[in-house]
Design a protein around this motif. Structure first.
Motif, PDB file in Angstrom:
ATOM      1  N   LEU A  55      41.113  42.850  48.925  1.00 25.30           N
ATOM      2  CA  LEU A  55      42.232  43.763  48.703  1.00 25.30           C
ATOM      3  C   LEU A  55      42.793  43.615  47.292  1.00 25.30           C
ATOM      4  N   PHE A  56      42.857  42.392  46.822  1.00 25.63           N
ATOM      5  CA  PHE A  56      43.320  42.193  45.442  1.00 25.63           C
ATOM      6  C   PHE A  56      42.389  42.886  44.463  1.00 25.63           C
ATOM      7  N   ARG A  57      41.097  42.799  44.779  1.00 25.71           N
ATOM      8  CA  ARG A  57      40.127  43.463  43.888  1.00 25.71           C
ATOM      9  C   ARG A  57      40.364  44.955  43.861  1.00 25.71           C
ATOM     10  N   LEU A  58      40.658  45.514  45.029  1.00 29.07           N
ATOM     11  CA  LEU A  58      40.910  46.947  45.115  1.00 29.07           C
ATOM     12  C   LEU A  58      42.205  47.325  44.423  1.00 29.07           C
ATOM     13  N   ALA A  59      43.085  46.338  44.241  1.00 27.29           N
ATOM     14  CA  ALA A  59      44.365  46.633  43.599  1.00 27.29           C
ATOM     15  C   ALA A  59      44.308  46.490  42.084  1.00 27.29           C
ATOM     16  N   MET A  96      50.604  38.512  50.531  1.00 29.43           N
ATOM     17  CA  MET A  96      50.909  39.928  50.758  1.00 29.43           C
ATOM     18  C   MET A  96      51.967  40.397  49.764  1.00 29.43           C
ATOM     19  N   ASP A  97      52.963  39.564  49.533  1.00 28.90           N
ATOM     20  CA  ASP A  97      53.985  39.908  48.545  1.00 28.90           C
ATOM     21  C   ASP A  97      53.351  40.138  47.183  1.00 28.90           C
ATOM     22  N   GLU A  98      52.461  39.234  46.799  1.00 27.28           N
ATOM     23  CA  GLU A  98      51.809  39.376  45.494  1.00 27.28           C
ATOM     24  C   GLU A  98      50.980  40.645  45.421  1.00 27.28           C
ATOM     25  N   LEU A  99      50.283  40.926  46.500  1.00 27.26           N
ATOM     26  CA  LEU A  99      49.464  42.137  46.527  1.00 27.26           C
ATOM     27  C   LEU A  99      50.334  43.371  46.341  1.00 27.26           C
ATOM     28  N   PHE A 100      51.454  43.394  47.032  1.00 29.18           N
ATOM     29  CA  PHE A 100      52.305  44.566  46.929  1.00 29.18           C
ATOM     30  C   PHE A 100      52.988  44.688  45.581  1.00 29.18           C
ATOM     31  N   ASN A 101      53.211  43.551  44.932  1.00 28.16           N
ATOM     32  CA  ASN A 101      53.706  43.623  43.561  1.00 28.16           C
ATOM     33  C   ASN A 101      52.701  44.349  42.685  1.00 28.16           C
ATOM     34  N   LEU A 102      51.427  44.033  42.896  1.00 27.16           N
ATOM     35  CA  LEU A 102      50.381  44.724  42.141  1.00 27.16           C
ATOM     36  C   LEU A 102      50.370  46.209  42.441  1.00 27.16           C
ATOM     37  N   LEU A 103      50.575  46.537  43.713  1.00 29.41           N
ATOM     38  CA  LEU A 103      50.542  47.942  44.081  1.00 29.41           C
ATOM     39  C   LEU A 103      51.725  48.699  43.481  1.00 29.41           C
ATOM     40  N   ARG A 104      52.847  48.043  43.459  1.00 31.46           N
ATOM     41  CA  ARG A 104      54.016  48.676  42.832  1.00 31.46           C
ATOM     42  C   ARG A 104      53.748  48.916  41.356  1.00 31.46           C
ATOM     43  N   ASP A 105      53.227  47.875  40.726  1.00 33.25           N
ATOM     44  CA  ASP A 105      52.886  48.004  39.310  1.00 33.25           C
ATOM     45  C   ASP A 105      51.918  49.144  39.084  1.00 33.25           C
ATOM     46  N   GLY A 106      50.891  49.186  39.899  1.00 33.84           N
ATOM     47  CA  GLY A 106      49.879  50.226  39.756  1.00 33.84           C
ATOM     48  C   GLY A 106      50.494  51.601  39.889  1.00 33.84           C
ATOM     49  N   PHE A 107      51.336  51.718  40.897  1.00 35.15           N
ATOM     50  CA  PHE A 107      51.966  53.001  41.151  1.00 35.15           C
ATOM     51  C   PHE A 107      52.817  53.434  39.962  1.00 35.15           C
TER      52      PHE A 107
END
Lengths: 271, 222
Positions: free
Chosen positions: B133-137, B170-181
């Motif tokens: 998932l991190f890779r996908l992010a 999960m928190d870290e992953l979502f930080n990445l997703l927020r950043d990406g967004f």
């Protein structure tokens, strides 16, 4: 999903507006600063997640090491180990509950004080007080593995089909050692050994010996007296492990498949 | 044990001989070469997107059947080790074919979802799943709709379980997703939408509020 009507931002998005200036937790990871300009790539790269350069780490979540990790397990083994741990924990909960339940009928027991119940959770002499359980997980797992080796045999399969639990007699029928009781390593290993030897009585008949066994089935009356003596010494071996060495090996050598039939005859004789 | 209709449906994509092999594995696992069965399943799940999302169920059934019949776990062990090999080679797979890569992720997550150990998710898979998932992010993945779609699908299916196993990741992953967004310039509009939805989904405790559900999923009349 109706994206075109719903989604408004498209190209008129001005992401820089209202964003706070200055560094935030992630600013050193970002390709662009809050003002939208490309950052210089001299910042320290955090392994994994924030890296934007070509160096891509092996894993984002597991600790990095220089070379190949020495104890790389395969997933099959890891999951089996997990399963063993959780099985042992589950067994522990069940056992604790069983002891607690057994504590309650204390009052009833006093009435029939002479009776001996083979289920050790009822017998307060044998059942450990709540604090006296073996709880070390490594030990429990090791013991469980040893038990599994024994239960994974044809002999065990035949035994449990042959003798239902309520028909088992202490001393006569092998009983799986209780991994939750406190024992020294030597004592436990010896119990396992004795248990497994006893289980051999239920080994599937070897082809060469089948004729011999048929004869023994018929003439058991005569043979039994002699072999009963030897068998008894093997039984007492389970109570006093240290002294059983010699007599046990004798029992082991003298008969390989007959004890089961011996025992059966014993049962019928006793009834 | 009868093959349920759902399992029947998923194995339709195989040729007849393989279908027969799988059906036998489901009913009488001791009689087949379980290593071969596990390879067949993994191979197919890397090619067939629909299968990769549903194969976990079949695997679960075979594992149970084997445990019951022979008390063994040959199938599970082979499946997991083969999966591990594919996981190790994931970067090459991604370079070679995005389709295969997203199939691999779907399959690993599906296995994580279905193959439980005493009703608990397999701990051994938690980090590998997060790795995927991190890779996908990562930004190079977020710009591909196919990869974003895979990412949000997995989070919908197993996000809550993953979070229970490791909240910090999960928190870290979502930080990445927020950043990406927020920051990624080459994100497609669909990519934006998918990410916004998943951000709201998690914020709502792994479920969408009624209004959000209406916003994202209801039909809009002109």
């Amino acid at each position: 999903m109706s994206t075109h009507q719903k989604y408004r931002y498209e190209n008129d998005c001005k992401p820089d507006e209202n964003r706070k200036k200055g560094a935030s937790r992630w600013s050193h990871c970002r390709k662009r600063g809050a003002d939208g300009n490309l950052r210089k790539s001299h910042e320290v790269e955090e392994p994994g997640k924030c890296s934007q350069s070509s160096h891509r780490p092996e894993s984002f979540t597991t600790p990095e090491s220089e070379g190949p990790v020495s104890r790389v397990k395969n997933w099959g083994d890891e999951v089996e180990a997990e399963e063993m741990r959780s099985n042992v924990r589950r067994d522990m909960h069940r056992y604790r509950r069983r002891i607690l339940e057994a504590d309650f009928p204390q009052r009833d027991r006093k009435i029939s004080s002479g009776s001996s119940d083979s289920r050790d959770s009822r017998d307060s002499k044998e059942s450990p007080a709540k604090g006296d359980l073996e709880t070390d997980e490594t030990t429990l797992i090791r013991r469980q593995k040893q038990i599994n080796y024994g239960k994974n045999t044809l002999a065990y399969d035949r035994y449990i089909k042959d003798v239902p639990k309520h028909m088992r007699q202490p001393g006569v029928h092998p009983k799986t050692p209780n991994k939750f009781k406190k024992y020294s390593r030597r004592s436990w290993d010896q119990q396992i050994k004795l248990w497994r030897v006893k289980l051999h009585a239920w080994d599937p008949p070897a082809e060469e010996g089948s004729d011999l066994q048929q004869i023994e089935e018929i003439d058991l009356g005569e043979i039994m007296d002699f072999e009963l003596d030897v068998e008894c010494s093997a039984d007492t071996g389970s109570q006093c492990p240290t002294s059983s060495g010699a007599s046990l090996s004798l029992a082991e050598d003298s008969f390989t498949g007959t004890p089961k039939k011996m025992m059966k005859i014993e049962d019928t004789e006793m009834l | 044990m009868e093959t349920s209709s759902k399992e029947e449906y998923t194995i339709q994509s195989f040729d007849l001989e393989t279908q027969k092999l799988l059906k036998t594995a489901l009913k009488d696992p001791g009689s087949v070469d379980l290593e071969k069965v596990s390879n067949v399943i993994v191979d197919q799940s890397l090619k067939d997107q629909i299968f990769s999302r549903e194969a976990g169920r079949i695997c679960y059934t075979i594992v149970q059947a084997e445990a019951k019949q022979t008390n063994g776990n040959v199938f599970r062990r082979n499946l997991l080790n083969r999966l591990q090999q594919e996981f190790k080679a994931r970067e090459e797979t991604r370079k070679r074919s995005t389709q295969e890569w997203v199939c691999l992720v779907s399959f690993i997550c599906n296995i994580f979802d279905y193959l439980k150990v005493n009703n608990m998710p397999m701990m051994a898979l938690v980090h590998p799943v997060y790795d995927c998932l991190f890779r996908l992010a990562q930004s190079d993945a977020l710009k591909n709709e196919e990869e974003v779609d895979c990412l949000v699908l997995q989070l919908h299916r197993i996000g809550d379980q993953l979070e229970k196993m490791n909240l910090q990741l999960m928190d870290e992953l979502f930080n990445l997703l927020r950043d990406g967004f927020l920051l990624q310039e080459d994100l497609s509009s669909m990519g934006h939408l998918l990410l916004l939805e998943i951000l709201e989904f998690r914020a709502g405790g792994w479920t969408l509020s009624e209004t959000a559900q209406k916003y994202y999923y209801s039909e809009v009349t002109d």
